[in-house]
Design an enzyme around this catalytic site. Structure first.
Site, short mmCIF file in Angstrom:
data_model
loop_
_atom_site.label_atom_id
_atom_site.label_comp_id
_atom_site.label_asym_id
_atom_site.label_seq_id
_atom_site.Cartn_x
_atom_site.Cartn_y
_atom_site.Cartn_z
N HIS A 126 3.15 -3.96 -13.67
CA HIS A 126 2.41 -4.79 -14.13
C HIS A 126 1.65 -4.19 -15.21
CE1 HIS A 126 -1.35 -7.45 -13.95
NE2 HIS A 126 -0.70 -8.39 -13.40
N ASP A 203 0.75 1.01 -6.24
CA ASP A 203 0.05 -0.27 -6.59
C ASP A 203 0.78 -1.45 -5.33
OD1 ASP A 203 -0.21 -2.95 -7.34
OD2 ASP A 203 0.43 -2.68 -9.19
N GLN A 206 1.73 -6.74 -4.50
CA GLN A 206 2.48 -7.71 -3.90
C GLN A 206 3.08 -7.24 -2.52
OE1 GLN A 206 2.85 -10.41 -5.46
NE2 GLN A 206 1.81 -9.94 -7.15
N LYS A 229 -4.61 -11.75 -3.10
CA LYS A 229 -3.33 -11.73 -3.02
C LYS A 229 -2.89 -11.70 -1.43
CE LYS A 229 -2.02 -9.91 -7.36
NZ LYS A 229 -1.74 -11.12 -8.41
N CYS A 367 2.49 -10.50 -16.83
CA CYS A 367 1.89 -9.32 -17.21
C CYS A 367 2.93 -7.99 -17.21
CB CYS A 367 0.70 -9.24 -16.51
SG CYS A 367 -0.87 -10.28 -16.72
N1 7TS Z 1 -0.18 -5.13 -10.00
C1 7TS Z 1 0.49 -6.05 -9.60
C2 7TS Z 1 1.94 -5.67 -9.00
C3 7TS Z 1 0.15 -7.35 -9.58
O1 7TS Z 1 1.13 -8.48 -9.25
C4 7TS Z 1 -1.00 -7.90 -9.97
C5 7TS Z 1 -1.31 -9.17 -10.44
C6 7TS Z 1 -1.74 -6.58 -10.46
C7 7TS Z 1 -1.51 -5.46 -10.40
C8 7TS Z 1 -3.20 -6.84 -10.83
O2 7TS Z 1 -3.95 -7.40 -9.76
P1 7TS Z 1 -5.42 -7.72 -9.92
O3 7TS Z 1 -5.68 -8.50 -8.60
O4 7TS Z 1 -6.37 -6.63 -10.05
O5 7TS Z 1 -5.49 -8.95 -10.82
N2 7TS Z 1 -0.33 -9.97 -10.54
C9 7TS Z 1 -0.33 -11.15 -11.02
C10 7TS Z 1 0.89 -11.99 -11.05
O6 7TS Z 1 1.73 -11.66 -10.98
N3 7TS Z 1 0.25 -13.37 -11.74
O7 7TS Z 1 -0.91 -13.54 -11.68
C11 7TS Z 1 -1.44 -12.08 -11.42
#
Ligand code: 7TS
Length: 410
Positions: A126, A203, A206, A229, A367
């Site tokens: 990401h 990370d 997911q 999430k 992303c």
């Molecule tokens: N890393 C992964 C693997 C992610 O899926 C996401 C967010 C992030 C980092 C960033 O996380 P945040 O909570 O700091 O925003 N992924 C997604 C997505 O797949 N669609 O919208 C956000």
């Protein structure tokens, strides 16, 4: 085997947002990888805090402040157990994975990266696990190296081993890919990195709601989670870090709470975890995160995974029956993410037509632009499943996709 099926209506009843129609149809929410929905107990925890004991934490001696502090710290201990960390002070509250990765890139990077050092990330990342490393590598004149991704969307372990050397200082990769669902062999990735003396950041955005996380068994140096999430509120998350590293790392932000003593001549920093928690934290959301953990544990990760895997298998079978659908990411080990393209139809158009039928999916590059480039596409349609989804909803998705394909036929 899908133990949850008998109780699915009871589970769905706990999610108020699901009880609605969108564009005249019952909502089918398949955008769980972006953020999943919140059970009533999480929403109630937010309301209870604001209505019952809103107060700033760690500083007040009055009753409300003590109650709020206790609830906030309870989440830290729950999170410690949730990921099997050795010490509660290894859990740092952040706004989520993005902030957690930026914290490590900036703080660890500033302290330990030097000119000519190397940072390795994978091609599955990401943007949150790409850009912070680009920033610190540029600043420190370090090199960013990328692990290649195979045709089925897996990390190429041979390619990874070729990149590793004594120059490698940090390896950062996700536990599971948000775009393709691939579950990465993180234990092996960590073991190989440690052999050359590099630290590893995982990370877990997911993974947190879907996979067992055991940071002690993984032996990762850093692990990042976003609350939103995993059925929790937005704006909260954690960074897990091994105490030995967190103690050596300089603060990320300066301000209240992270200090022991301030004079204009010199400031001494607070102990862990507060050294990394400057300012008033996201008290309400951290407190409610505890209920998200309770929700997951009341069902168990094993049962959640079983249900989501059966949905993934069912959806894969149903959509594979539609000739112009092509899956992107077909690893054997996947969380419940199904990414696909439809020949001749832009993913955005598919998303809009599904929305008209009350079906929420995500479309675009998710992303992960470099990953899309790897597959020579602009984006995909992504359906991602959660504990409250049903095979009936997948039938509706398959039916809708079939109609779209027929409707758009030249
Ligand atoms: N890393 C992964 C693997 C992610 O899926 C996401 C967010 C992030 C980092 C960033 O996380 P945040 O909570 O700091 O925003 N992924 C997604 C997505 O797949 N669609 O919208 C956000």
């Amino acid at each position: 085997m899908d133990t949850i099926l008998a109780d699915i209506e009871k589970i769905r009843a706990q999610f108020p947002v699901l009880q609605q129609h969108v564009n005249g149809k019952p909502l089918i929410y398949f955008d769980n990888a972006a953020t999943n929905q919140k059970p009533k107990q999480v929403i109630d925890a937010l309301i209870n805090y604001y209505q019952g004991y809103n107060a700033n934490i760690h500083r007040g001696i009055h009753t409300l402040a003590e109650k709020a502090t206790k609830a906030f710290e309870t989440t830290r201990h729950s999170m410690q157990r949730f990921i099997n960390a050795k010490h509660a002070e290894e859990i740092i509250f952040t706004r989520g994975v993005t902030e957690s990765i930026n914290l490590v890139a900036s703080s660890y990077g500033r302290a330990f990266l030097n000119e000519g050092d190397e940072v390795i990330i994978s091609g599955l990342e990401h943007h949150s696990n790409i850009v912070p490393w680009q920033i610190i590598c540029e600043e420190k004149k370090a090199k960013l190296k990328i692990i290649p991704v195979t045709e089925i969307g897996e990390i190429d372990l041979n390619g990874y081993q070729k990149l590793l050397s004594t120059k490698t200082k940090i390896v950062a990769t996700n536990h599971a890919s948000n775009s393709l669902g691939t579950i990465n062999p993180v234990k092996e990735i960590i073991r190989l990195a440690h052999e050359v003396g590099a630290v590893v950041l995982i990370d877990g955005a997911q993974a947190a709601a879907h996979l067992e996380i055991d940071v002690l068994s993984l032996d990762c140096d850093f692990y990042c989670i976003s609350s939103h999430k995993m059925y929790g509120p937005t704006g909260a998350g954690i960074l897990y870090g091994k105490k030995e590293w967190l103690e050596k790392m300089p603060p990320y932000m300066g301000g209240g709470e992270m200090i022991k003593d301030v004079t204009f001549a010199k400031t001494t920093y607070n102990d862990l975890p507060y050294k990394f928690e400057a300012g008033t934290p996201n008290i309400a959301d951290v407190i409610a995160l505890n209920e998200a953990i309770n929700f997951i544990q009341s069902i168990s990760k094993e049962v959640i995974a079983e249900h989501e895997q059966s949905l993934l298998n069912y959806a894969t079978k149903k959509l594979s029956e539609i000739p112009s659908v092509k899956f992107i990411g077909t690893s054997k080990e996947k969380v419940a993410v199904l990414s696909f393209v439809i020949e001749g139809i832009h993913p955005f158009d598919v998303g809009q037509m599904l929305d008209a039928r009350g079906i929420a999916v995500r479309t675009g590059h998710h992303c992960t632009q470099p990953l899309m480039e790897r597959f020579g596409i602009e984006g995909t349609v992504r359906a991602s499943f959660s504990i409250y989804n049903t095979t009936h909803e997948i039938d509706e998705l398959a039916e809708a996709v079939k109609r779209i394909v027929n409707f758009m036929k030249p």
